[in-house]
Each structure stands twice: as C-alpha cells, then as structure tokens.
Design an enzyme around this catalytic site. Structure first.
Site, PDB file in Angstrom:
ATOM      1  N   ASP A   8       9.502  46.657  49.664  1.00  0.00           N
ATOM      2  CA  ASP A   8      10.104  47.885  50.172  1.00  0.00           C
ATOM      3  C   ASP A   8      11.214  48.283  49.192  1.00  0.00           C
ATOM      4  OD1 ASP A   8      12.244  46.209  50.718  1.00  0.00           O
ATOM      5  OD2 ASP A   8      12.389  46.715  52.850  1.00  0.00           O
ATOM      6  N   THR A  67      15.657  40.653  52.799  1.00  0.00           N
ATOM      7  CA  THR A  67      15.792  39.237  53.142  1.00  0.00           C
ATOM      8  C   THR A  67      14.543  38.413  52.823  1.00  0.00           C
ATOM      9  OG1 THR A  67      14.904  39.690  55.327  1.00  0.00           O
ATOM     10  CG2 THR A  67      17.324  39.752  55.099  1.00  0.00           C
ATOM     11  N   HIS A  98       1.022  21.972  51.059  1.00  0.00           N
ATOM     12  CA  HIS A  98       0.731  21.612  52.452  1.00  0.00           C
ATOM     13  C   HIS A  98       0.190  22.749  53.312  1.00  0.00           C
ATOM     14  CE1 HIS A  98       3.465  17.775  52.554  1.00  0.00           C
ATOM     15  NE2 HIS A  98       2.573  17.758  51.577  1.00  0.00           N
ATOM     16  N   HIS A 133      -3.903  18.092  55.438  1.00  0.00           N
ATOM     17  CA  HIS A 133      -3.304  19.435  55.513  1.00  0.00           C
ATOM     18  C   HIS A 133      -4.360  20.504  55.782  1.00  0.00           C
ATOM     19  CE1 HIS A 133       0.379  17.588  54.379  1.00  0.00           C
ATOM     20  NE2 HIS A 133      -0.182  17.069  53.309  1.00  0.00           N
TER      21      HIS A 133
HETATM   22  C1  RB5 Z   1      15.863  47.132  54.644  1.00  0.00           C
HETATM   23  O1  RB5 Z   1      17.172  47.604  54.772  1.00  0.00           O
HETATM   24  C2  RB5 Z   1      15.787  45.704  55.161  1.00  0.00           C
HETATM   25  O2  RB5 Z   1      15.944  45.678  56.540  1.00  0.00           O
HETATM   26  C3  RB5 Z   1      14.476  45.075  54.768  1.00  0.00           C
HETATM   27  O3  RB5 Z   1      14.327  45.115  53.389  1.00  0.00           O
HETATM   28  C4  RB5 Z   1      14.293  43.615  55.132  1.00  0.00           C
HETATM   29  O4  RB5 Z   1      15.389  42.865  54.712  1.00  0.00           O
HETATM   30  C5  RB5 Z   1      13.878  43.315  56.504  1.00  0.00           C
HETATM   31  O5  RB5 Z   1      13.631  42.177  56.873  1.00  0.00           O
END
Ligand code: RB5
Length: 148
Positions: A8, A67, A98, A133
């Site tokens: 994204d 994240t 695994h 596994h």
């Molecule tokens: C976008 O702001 C953010 O929420 C997205 O990139 C991500 O971290 C969501 O899990």
C-alpha cells in the site's frame, strides 16, 4: 523462481527498495503496485499479489504496508496463501523451514531497509523442511477448507 511484490502507500518505499534489490540480483518479479504514495487500501494489493501465486504465475510473494500486519491478515484470507509478517531474520528463515510460508510481509514503519533485504534473501533461499511440518501445513489447509 518468480516473485510477486506489492504494497500500500505506507509500504511503497520499502517495496521499491525490494524491487530494486530483486532487479539487481536478477530475480524475475512482477510488481503488483502501488506505484506511488497516494493513499491505497492494502487488501487490494494483497489480493492482486497473492492471485499471482495462486494462478501459478509466481512462486512467492513479498508484501509491505506500514506495519506489515494489515496486509498479512488480508493475504492470509486468500486460499492457499501462508503469509508471515516478519521483522527478524530467524522468523523469516523458520517460516520457510517449518510453515512453508509463500508470502513474506514486512512493515516499512517497523524494519530498516538493510534488515528487510536480509529477510528477503533468506526467505527466498530457504527450502521447506517437510516431514512433521508437512502434516501441520496440511492441517492448516484442512482448516482453510473447513471455513469456506
Ligand atoms: C496505513 O496507514 C496503515 O494502516 C497500513 O499501511 C498498515 O500498517 C495496516 O496494517
């Protein structure tokens, strides 16, 4: 091996670093976007990228968001995808050994570029161990089939 990559807007910068890395190392890849930092919804790129694996066009995927978590949750909704959100080398290695993970997810707001590229390298070059596994991966597939 052909790799599908996607992100994204929040993961765009890291996805670009990975794209250049794959290019420099001579890996074949498909860039499923995004192609700029305009706001985007990560489940869209997760699906576009994972579909390349499910169709057989690509062998593995790499996805980035802020994240790494949102895009991994979305990727894991695609049947046949085992996506691992990693920010350390050990996890990226063992999710291949695994879990036979076929998608690596990372967070641009979590991990540095240098470490991310090391995770990419070990993820792409570690084979699944199989054996006990395999049974566990088969049980994951059975769960997936129960819930359709
Ligand atoms: C976008 O702001 C953010 O929420 C997205 O990139 C991500 O971290 C969501 O899990």
């Amino acid at each position: 091996m052909k790799i599908a990559i996607g992100s994204d807007h929040a993961g765009f910068e890291l996805k670009e670093e990975i794209r250049k890395y794959l290019e420099d190392k001579g890996y074949e890849y498909v860039d499923c976007g995004v192609y700029n930092t305009d706001s985007a919804d990560y489940p869209v790129q997760a699906k576009l990228t994972c579909d390349k694996i499910i169709s057989g066009e690509c062998d593995r995927g790499i996805l980035c968001c802020g994240t790494g978590i949102g895009i991994s949750i979305a990727a894991n909704k695609v049947k046949g995808i085992r996506a691992a959100c990693c920010s350390d080398y050990f996890s990226a290695k063992y999710t291949r050994l695994h879990n036979d993970a076929n998608v690596l997810c990372m967070g641009n707001r979590v991990i540095g570029k240098g470490e991310a590229l090391e995770l990419v390298e070990v993820f792409l070059n570690t084979e699944f161990e199989g054996g006990r596994h395999q049974r566990r991966v088969d049980l994951i597939t059975a769960l997936e089939n129960e819930n359709q």
